[in-house]
Design an enzyme around this catalytic site. Structure first.
Site, PDB file in Angstrom:
ATOM      1  N   LYS A  43     -20.590  -7.987   4.367  1.00 45.58           N
ATOM      2  CA  LYS A  43     -19.781  -7.515   3.241  1.00 45.58           C
ATOM      3  C   LYS A  43     -19.635  -8.620   2.197  1.00 45.58           C
ATOM      4  CE  LYS A  43     -17.135  -4.062   5.843  1.00 45.58           C
ATOM      5  NZ  LYS A  43     -15.780  -3.585   6.249  1.00 45.58           N
ATOM      6  N   THR A  82      -4.201   4.717  -1.390  1.00 39.47           N
ATOM      7  CA  THR A  82      -5.233   5.181  -0.472  1.00 39.47           C
ATOM      8  C   THR A  82      -6.009   6.347  -1.071  1.00 39.47           C
ATOM      9  OG1 THR A  82      -3.752   6.713   0.694  1.00 39.47           O
ATOM     10  CG2 THR A  82      -3.883   4.446   1.516  1.00 39.47           C
ATOM     11  N   HIS A 136      -8.325   2.759  -3.549  1.00 37.95           N
ATOM     12  CA  HIS A 136      -9.247   2.874  -2.416  1.00 37.95           C
ATOM     13  C   HIS A 136     -10.387   3.828  -2.774  1.00 37.95           C
ATOM     14  CE1 HIS A 136      -6.379   1.520   1.030  1.00 37.95           C
ATOM     15  NE2 HIS A 136      -6.027   0.960  -0.116  1.00 37.95           N
ATOM     16  N   GLN A 162       4.969   6.669  16.382  1.00 33.55           N
ATOM     17  CA  GLN A 162       4.083   6.056  15.405  1.00 33.55           C
ATOM     18  C   GLN A 162       3.308   4.886  15.990  1.00 33.55           C
ATOM     19  OE1 GLN A 162       5.102   2.908  13.521  1.00 33.55           O
ATOM     20  NE2 GLN A 162       3.966   3.099  11.600  1.00 33.55           N
ATOM     21  N   GLU A 198       0.852  -1.194   0.000  1.00 36.66           N
ATOM     22  CA  GLU A 198       0.000   0.000   0.000  1.00 36.66           C
ATOM     23  C   GLU A 198       0.880   1.233   0.000  1.00 36.66           C
ATOM     24  OE1 GLU A 198      -3.608   0.641   2.615  1.00 36.66           O
ATOM     25  OE2 GLU A 198      -2.307   2.214   3.415  1.00 36.66           O
ATOM     26  N   ASP A 237     -13.218   7.500   7.521  1.00 38.05           N
ATOM     27  CA  ASP A 237     -13.245   8.018   8.884  1.00 38.05           C
ATOM     28  C   ASP A 237     -14.331   9.068   9.039  1.00 38.05           C
ATOM     29  OD1 ASP A 237     -11.031   6.450   9.517  1.00 38.05           O
ATOM     30  OD2 ASP A 237      -9.620   8.037   8.931  1.00 38.05           O
ATOM     31  N   ALA A 276      -6.514  10.822   3.688  1.00 35.43           N
ATOM     32  CA  ALA A 276      -5.815  10.706   4.962  1.00 35.43           C
ATOM     33  C   ALA A 276      -6.379  11.730   5.923  1.00 35.43           C
ATOM     34  CB  ALA A 276      -4.310  10.947   4.783  1.00 35.43           C
TER      35      ALA A 276
END
Length: 289
Positions: free
Chosen positions: A163, A47, A77, A210, A16, A109, A50
């Site tokens: 799903k 992605t 994505h 992180q 990714e 999100d 973010a």
């Protein structure tokens, strides 16, 4: 090539990356993809956003460049919170024009300005794509420790089964640091008759900060052995990164030995992570040299 076809044929290995935000050049992300392509992944996912800030145009551009300029497949994505059916149609049309036929369908999100329009859950998006654009292979997210918004593990698995029922072709896990939790999750999927392939998402930790952020934002459990490893190297940034990559390699070698469907590396746009994990899987026999 469709990703479900790759997963049906063998255990897969994939990466990714994320596209640039703001004024950062798209060429930077494309350069990362080209470098990762040297490790011969089955696909590279890109992605969508973010922190709630959309960058869908960049996702389309980078995904298209992967299809055109590398020897691998792109997985774009797509998050649906705050999007209309028309928005999704425009996005899928743009991908199709560039030869991209694989999407990872996500809710996204929750954030101010990202309210529900036509899609409340990822299942709504998956169902819409499968009904209107059957040419697309659709992946979905799953959570080895249960979805962080759901307190009950079995309920989380029942939601995941939906799903599959609406048409998801494969699953990619949220990051995890404890393989035993994944094996428990895989057993739970079997109980709930979730039969589509599950590829394991692994993110090497790169620093103390992180890994703390991952624990709080993703709900990932940090095993004591990880804490001991990262404490032992102290404040040396290079040593922290090296230790994180080494631990991730230990994880993926164990996962490979236990017959997982695929291994997906969250590279954080660092080719060194991709190359190190590829080498570990070649050494253990999961991948051909």
């Amino acid at each position: 090539m469709r990703i479900d076809e790759k997963l049906a044929a063998k255990q897969t290995f994939s990466f990714e990356i994320f596209p640039p935000k703001g004024d950062l050049p798209i060429d930077e992300a494309i350069g990362v993809a080209r470098e990762l392509d040297k490790s011969d992944p089955d696909w590279i996912s890109v992605t969508f956003s973010a922190g709630g800030s959309g960058n869908s145009a960049n996702t389309v551009s980078v995904s298209g460049a992967i299809e055109e300029q590398t020897n691998t497949t792109a997985l774009a994505h797509l998050t649906c919170l705050g999007s209309s059916k028309e928005d999704v149609d425009v996005y899928l049309d743009a991908l199709s024009e560039l030869g991209v036929q694989n999407v990872l369908a996500l809710r996204g999100d929750r954030a101010p300005g990202k309210e529900t329009i036509d899609f409340e859950y990822a299942t709504d998006l998956i169902a819409y794509i499968k009904q209107t654009r059957p040419e697309f292979c659709v992946g979905a997210a799953c959570y080895p420790e249960g979805h962080f918004e759901c307190d009950d593990f079995e309920t989380s698995l029942r939601h995941l089964r939906l799903k599959q029922d609406v048409g998801a072709d494969f699953l990619v896990t949220q990051l995890f640091f404890d393989n035993e939790l994944f094996y428990r999750f895989r057993d739970g999927c079997a109980r709930h008759r979730i039969k589509i392939p599950i590829t394991c998402g692994i993110m090497p930790f790169t620093s103390v900060r992180q890994i703390q952020r991952m624990a709080f934002t993703c709900g990932a459990t940090i095993p004591s052995k990880v804490i001991r490893k990262i404490v032992a190297v102290g404040d040396d940034d290079a040593a922290q990164l090296r230790t994180g990559i080494e631990y991730a390699c230990e994880q993926i070698v164990d996962l490979a030995a236990n017959g997982v469907d695929g291994i997906h590396i969250y590279t954080m746009n660092r080719p060194v992570i991709g190359h190190a994990t590829h080498e570990a899987l070649v050494d253990c026999g999961y991948l051909a040299g």
